[in-house]
Scaffold this motif. Structure first.
Motif, PDB file in Angstrom:
ATOM      1  N   THR A  36       0.842  -1.195   0.000  1.00  0.00           N
ATOM      2  CA  THR A  36       0.000   0.000   0.000  1.00  0.00           C
ATOM      3  C   THR A  36       0.879   1.247   0.000  1.00  0.00           C
ATOM      4  OG1 THR A  36      -1.890   1.082   1.073  1.00  0.00           O
ATOM      5  CG2 THR A  36      -0.198   0.173   2.518  1.00  0.00           C
ATOM      6  N   ALA A  37       0.397   2.296  -0.614  1.00  0.00           N
ATOM      7  CA  ALA A  37       1.132   3.556  -0.686  1.00  0.00           C
ATOM      8  C   ALA A  37       0.132   4.691  -0.877  1.00  0.00           C
ATOM      9  CB  ALA A  37       2.136   3.529  -1.831  1.00  0.00           C
ATOM     10  N   PHE A  38       0.639   5.916  -0.832  1.00  0.00           N
ATOM     11  CA  PHE A  38      -0.227   7.084  -0.927  1.00  0.00           C
ATOM     12  C   PHE A  38       0.344   8.075  -1.929  1.00  0.00           C
ATOM     13  CE2 PHE A  38      -1.123   5.072   3.027  1.00  0.00           C
ATOM     14  CZ  PHE A  38      -2.472   5.259   3.239  1.00  0.00           C
ATOM     15  N   VAL A  39      -0.556   8.722  -2.652  1.00  0.00           N
ATOM     16  CA  VAL A  39      -0.178   9.735  -3.634  1.00  0.00           C
ATOM     17  C   VAL A  39      -0.465  11.104  -3.038  1.00  0.00           C
ATOM     18  CG1 VAL A  39      -0.554  10.658  -5.945  1.00  0.00           C
ATOM     19  CG2 VAL A  39      -0.700   8.180  -5.546  1.00  0.00           C
ATOM     20  N   ALA A  40       0.572  11.912  -2.948  1.00  0.00           N
ATOM     21  CA  ALA A  40       0.449  13.258  -2.381  1.00  0.00           C
ATOM     22  C   ALA A  40       0.891  14.285  -3.405  1.00  0.00           C
ATOM     23  CB  ALA A  40       1.285  13.381  -1.108  1.00  0.00           C
ATOM     24  N   GLY A  41       0.545  15.525  -3.149  1.00  0.00           N
ATOM     25  CA  GLY A  41       0.951  16.592  -4.051  1.00  0.00           C
ATOM     26  C   GLY A  41       0.349  17.913  -3.632  1.00  0.00           C
ATOM     27  N   CYS A  42       0.237  18.813  -4.588  1.00  0.00           N
ATOM     28  CA  CYS A  42      -0.274  20.149  -4.290  1.00  0.00           C
ATOM     29  C   CYS A  42      -1.043  20.664  -5.495  1.00  0.00           C
ATOM     30  CB  CYS A  42       0.872  21.087  -3.947  1.00  0.00           C
ATOM     31  SG  CYS A  42       2.119  21.220  -5.251  1.00  0.00           S
ATOM     32  N   VAL A  43      -1.643  21.816  -5.334  1.00  0.00           N
ATOM     33  CA  VAL A  43      -2.325  22.487  -6.434  1.00  0.00           C
ATOM     34  C   VAL A  43      -1.280  23.298  -7.189  1.00  0.00           C
ATOM     35  CG1 VAL A  43      -4.154  24.086  -7.080  1.00  0.00           C
ATOM     36  CG2 VAL A  43      -4.434  22.603  -5.084  1.00  0.00           C
ATOM     37  N   ASP A  44      -1.111  23.025  -8.500  1.00  0.00           N
ATOM     38  CA  ASP A  44      -0.063  23.715  -9.242  1.00  0.00           C
ATOM     39  C   ASP A  44      -0.534  25.075  -9.739  1.00  0.00           C
ATOM     40  OD1 ASP A  44      -1.581  23.334 -11.516  1.00  0.00           O
ATOM     41  OD2 ASP A  44      -0.222  21.892 -12.447  1.00  0.00           O
ATOM     42  N   GLU A  45       0.319  25.748 -10.513  1.00  0.00           N
ATOM     43  CA  GLU A  45       0.031  27.116 -10.931  1.00  0.00           C
ATOM     44  C   GLU A  45      -1.191  27.223 -11.831  1.00  0.00           C
ATOM     45  OE1 GLU A  45       2.825  25.168 -13.773  1.00  0.00           O
ATOM     46  OE2 GLU A  45       2.728  25.445 -11.598  1.00  0.00           O
ATOM     47  N   SER A  46      -1.568  26.131 -12.495  1.00  0.00           N
ATOM     48  CA  SER A  46      -2.750  26.148 -13.366  1.00  0.00           C
ATOM     49  C   SER A  46      -4.032  25.811 -12.613  1.00  0.00           C
ATOM     50  CB  SER A  46      -2.561  25.156 -14.514  1.00  0.00           C
ATOM     51  OG  SER A  46      -2.629  23.822 -14.034  1.00  0.00           O
ATOM     52  N   GLY A  47      -3.902  25.469 -11.330  1.00  0.00           N
ATOM     53  CA  GLY A  47      -5.073  25.095 -10.548  1.00  0.00           C
ATOM     54  C   GLY A  47      -5.345  23.612 -10.536  1.00  0.00           C
ATOM     55  N   ALA A  48      -4.483  22.812 -11.192  1.00  0.00           N
ATOM     56  CA  ALA A  48      -4.670  21.364 -11.233  1.00  0.00           C
ATOM     57  C   ALA A  48      -4.133  20.725  -9.961  1.00  0.00           C
ATOM     58  CB  ALA A  48      -3.957  20.782 -12.454  1.00  0.00           C
ATOM     59  N   LEU A  49      -4.695  19.579  -9.607  1.00  0.00           N
ATOM     60  CA  LEU A  49      -4.189  18.790  -8.489  1.00  0.00           C
ATOM     61  C   LEU A  49      -3.105  17.876  -9.025  1.00  0.00           C
ATOM     62  CD1 LEU A  49      -7.569  17.775  -6.792  1.00  0.00           C
ATOM     63  CD2 LEU A  49      -6.195  19.835  -6.435  1.00  0.00           C
ATOM     64  N   LEU A  50      -1.878  18.122  -8.633  1.00  0.00           N
ATOM     65  CA  LEU A  50      -0.740  17.379  -9.171  1.00  0.00           C
ATOM     66  C   LEU A  50      -0.216  16.394  -8.138  1.00  0.00           C
ATOM     67  CD1 LEU A  50       1.290  16.913 -11.446  1.00  0.00           C
ATOM     68  CD2 LEU A  50       2.674  18.772 -10.495  1.00  0.00           C
ATOM     69  N   GLY A  51      -0.440  15.101  -8.384  1.00  0.00           N
ATOM     70  CA  GLY A  51       0.062  14.050  -7.505  1.00  0.00           C
ATOM     71  C   GLY A  51       1.450  13.632  -7.942  1.00  0.00           C
ATOM     72  N   ASP A  52       2.471  14.280  -7.396  1.00  0.00           N
ATOM     73  CA  ASP A  52       3.841  14.042  -7.848  1.00  0.00           C
ATOM     74  C   ASP A  52       4.714  13.374  -6.797  1.00  0.00           C
ATOM     75  OD1 ASP A  52       4.048  16.105  -6.052  1.00  0.00           O
ATOM     76  OD2 ASP A  52       5.086  17.491  -7.403  1.00  0.00           O
ATOM     77  N   THR A  53       4.110  12.943  -5.682  1.00  0.00           N
ATOM     78  CA  THR A  53       4.888  12.333  -4.596  1.00  0.00           C
ATOM     79  C   THR A  53       4.251  11.012  -4.183  1.00  0.00           C
ATOM     80  OG1 THR A  53       5.533  14.513  -3.770  1.00  0.00           O
ATOM     81  CG2 THR A  53       5.761  12.655  -2.255  1.00  0.00           C
ATOM     82  N   LEU A  54       5.062   9.960  -4.163  1.00  0.00           N
ATOM     83  CA  LEU A  54       4.610   8.668  -3.669  1.00  0.00           C
ATOM     84  C   LEU A  54       5.185   8.449  -2.284  1.00  0.00           C
ATOM     85  CD1 LEU A  54       3.109   5.965  -4.442  1.00  0.00           C
ATOM     86  CD2 LEU A  54       5.393   5.066  -4.981  1.00  0.00           C
ATOM     87  N   VAL A  55       4.324   8.207  -1.319  1.00  0.00           N
ATOM     88  CA  VAL A  55       4.745   7.944   0.054  1.00  0.00           C
ATOM     89  C   VAL A  55       4.445   6.486   0.380  1.00  0.00           C
ATOM     90  CG1 VAL A  55       4.508   8.574   2.477  1.00  0.00           C
ATOM     91  CG2 VAL A  55       4.288  10.338   0.704  1.00  0.00           C
ATOM     92  N   VAL A  56       5.488   5.731   0.677  1.00  0.00           N
ATOM     93  CA  VAL A  56       5.342   4.315   1.043  1.00  0.00           C
ATOM     94  C   VAL A  56       5.641   4.196   2.532  1.00  0.00           C
ATOM     95  CG1 VAL A  56       6.107   1.961   0.624  1.00  0.00           C
ATOM     96  CG2 VAL A  56       6.046   3.608  -1.268  1.00  0.00           C
ATOM     97  N   ARG A  84       5.274  18.190   2.715  1.00  0.00           N
ATOM     98  CA  ARG A  84       5.642  19.592   2.845  1.00  0.00           C
ATOM     99  C   ARG A  84       4.394  20.389   3.249  1.00  0.00           C
ATOM    100  NH1 ARG A  84       7.426  18.632  -2.435  1.00  0.00           N
ATOM    101  NH2 ARG A  84       5.859  20.137  -3.135  1.00  0.00           N
ATOM    102  N   PRO A  85       4.554  21.611   3.725  1.00  0.00           N
ATOM    103  CA  PRO A  85       3.386  22.391   4.152  1.00  0.00           C
ATOM    104  C   PRO A  85       2.334  22.588   3.063  1.00  0.00           C
ATOM    105  CG  PRO A  85       5.384  23.389   5.004  1.00  0.00           C
ATOM    106  CD  PRO A  85       5.827  22.298   4.068  1.00  0.00           C
ATOM    107  N   ASP A  86       2.757  22.609   1.794  1.00  0.00           N
ATOM    108  CA  ASP A  86       1.810  22.850   0.705  1.00  0.00           C
ATOM    109  C   ASP A  86       1.233  21.568   0.117  1.00  0.00           C
ATOM    110  OD1 ASP A  86       4.278  22.068  -0.347  1.00  0.00           O
ATOM    111  OD2 ASP A  86       3.986  23.202  -2.203  1.00  0.00           O
ATOM    112  N   GLN A  87       1.586  20.419   0.672  1.00  0.00           N
ATOM    113  CA  GLN A  87       1.129  19.157   0.107  1.00  0.00           C
ATOM    114  C   GLN A  87      -0.046  18.567   0.883  1.00  0.00           C
ATOM    115  OE1 GLN A  87       4.867  16.814  -0.037  1.00  0.00           O
ATOM    116  NE2 GLN A  87       4.600  16.807  -2.256  1.00  0.00           N
ATOM    117  N   ARG A  88      -0.809  17.752   0.169  1.00  0.00           N
ATOM    118  CA  ARG A  88      -1.930  17.018   0.751  1.00  0.00           C
ATOM    119  C   ARG A  88      -1.963  15.618   0.136  1.00  0.00           C
ATOM    120  NH1 ARG A  88      -1.437  20.866   3.346  1.00  0.00           N
ATOM    121  NH2 ARG A  88      -2.994  22.382   4.078  1.00  0.00           N
TER     122      ARG A  88
END
Length: 206
Positions: A36-56, A84-88
């Motif tokens: 099992t793992a989790f996909v995290a990220g932040c809202v990028d400059e275009s307003g998209a939700l970018l899942g660019d971090t895998l947390v295992v 990071r503070p800006d990630q969810r």
């Protein structure tokens, strides 16, 4: 876990995240275990939700008499401190030994509970990711229930949303002016598909 936000746009998952998940799941599957793992990220400059971090997180898996995987207390702490503070957290992704579906355990023990959370189930101990998200089961959290996001029409001559060797995948969004401008700005390829493609796509830009 409720460290997340309600998606207002599709979740864009980078190919690197899916590759990392596949490698991890296949390594666990070699011993007959789920992962099992989790996909995290932040809202990028275009307003998209970018899942660019895998947390295992740290986890314990069993192969017999029944396959199961549980995040340990140490893993829970890792999940809290990994961002990071800006990630969810946007999504949980986990493997099954056979077909991809939400088991009763998955339904009764949601790892993410916020409205709009995504759950991705990868079949055959992660091997399904070799052909992309089209082989996976995808669910969205809606009113405290998991609602399935089925793939596109199986009668299509060519699957528009199968991830190819470049990790690219199209998406179908409402055709209003705001979304059209966002698509043009983000560089995400437009396609034709099912409701799931309004929620989860592979990031064209990564």
């Amino acid at each position: 876990m409720s460290i997340g936000i309600r998606p207002t746009r599709p979740l864009l998952i980078t190919p690197a995240v899916l590759h990392g998940a596949r490698v991890f799941f296949e390594s666990r599957g070699a011993y007959g275990c789920e992962g099992t793992a989790f996909v995290a990220g932040c809202v990028d400059e275009s307003g998209a939700l970018l899942g660019d971090t895998l947390v295992v997180p740290d986890q314990v898996a069993t192969a017999t008499p029944h396959v199961s995987v549980t995040v340990t207390p140490a893993g829970d702490l890792e999940l809290v401190t990994a961002l990071r503070p800006d990630q969810r957290y946007f999504a949980r992704i986990h493997s099954h030994p056979g077909l991809a579906f939400h088991s009763r355990t998955d339904d009764n023990n949601p790892a993410l509970t916020h409205q709009g959370a995504i759950s991705i189930v990868v079949p055959f101990f992660g091997l399904g990711l070799r052909v992309g998200l089209a082989a996976c089961a995808i669910y969205v959290r809606d009113n405290r229930q998991w609602r399935t996001l089925p793939p596109g029409d199986p009668e299509r001559h060519q699957p528009d949303f199968l991830v190819d060797q470049t990790g690219r995948r199209g998406q179908n969004l409402p055709d209003d002016e705001v979304e059209a401008r966002w698509r043009a700005k983000s560089g995400v390829k437009v396609g034709h598909g099912s409701e799931r493609d309004r929620w989860v796509v592979v990031d064209e830009r990564a």
